[in-house]
Design a protein around this motif. Sequence first.
Motif, PDB file in Angstrom:
ATOM      1  N   SER A 137     -17.802 -90.151 -63.027  1.00  0.00           N
ATOM      2  CA  SER A 137     -18.858 -89.369 -63.672  1.00  0.00           C
ATOM      3  C   SER A 137     -19.651 -90.250 -64.634  1.00  0.00           C
ATOM      4  O   SER A 137     -19.131 -91.197 -65.221  1.00  0.00           O
ATOM      5  N   TYR A 173     -20.693 -87.206 -68.115  1.00  0.00           N
ATOM      6  CA  TYR A 173     -19.997 -85.959 -67.748  1.00  0.00           C
ATOM      7  C   TYR A 173     -20.578 -85.267 -66.513  1.00  0.00           C
ATOM      8  O   TYR A 173     -20.334 -84.099 -66.274  1.00  0.00           O
ATOM      9  N   ILE A 174     -21.369 -85.977 -65.721  1.00  0.00           N
ATOM     10  CA  ILE A 174     -21.906 -85.443 -64.469  1.00  0.00           C
ATOM     11  C   ILE A 174     -21.189 -86.151 -63.324  1.00  0.00           C
ATOM     12  O   ILE A 174     -21.292 -87.371 -63.196  1.00  0.00           O
TER      13      ILE A 174
END
Length: 70
Positions: free
Chosen positions: A30, A33-34
């Motif tokens: 990630s 946080y993606i």
Amino acid sequence: RQRQMCIRDRCPNCGHITPHGLYRRINRVSIFYIPVINIRGKSGETCEYCGFVRPLNISDYRKAKKAARQ
């Protein structure tokens, strides 16, 4: 991340016909946080009676998932 379904099957360890938790665990890379890239996945089933974990390959996991939905 872990997804779980329930199937009824005979345990190869204890021999009881009990519900088995069907799971698929996926590790991802990630950025901020993606989730971007799936690195690897592990799948298997867990006996609810004795706790034995049996690993499944992806084709067996898909068959068991399809059977659990019916």
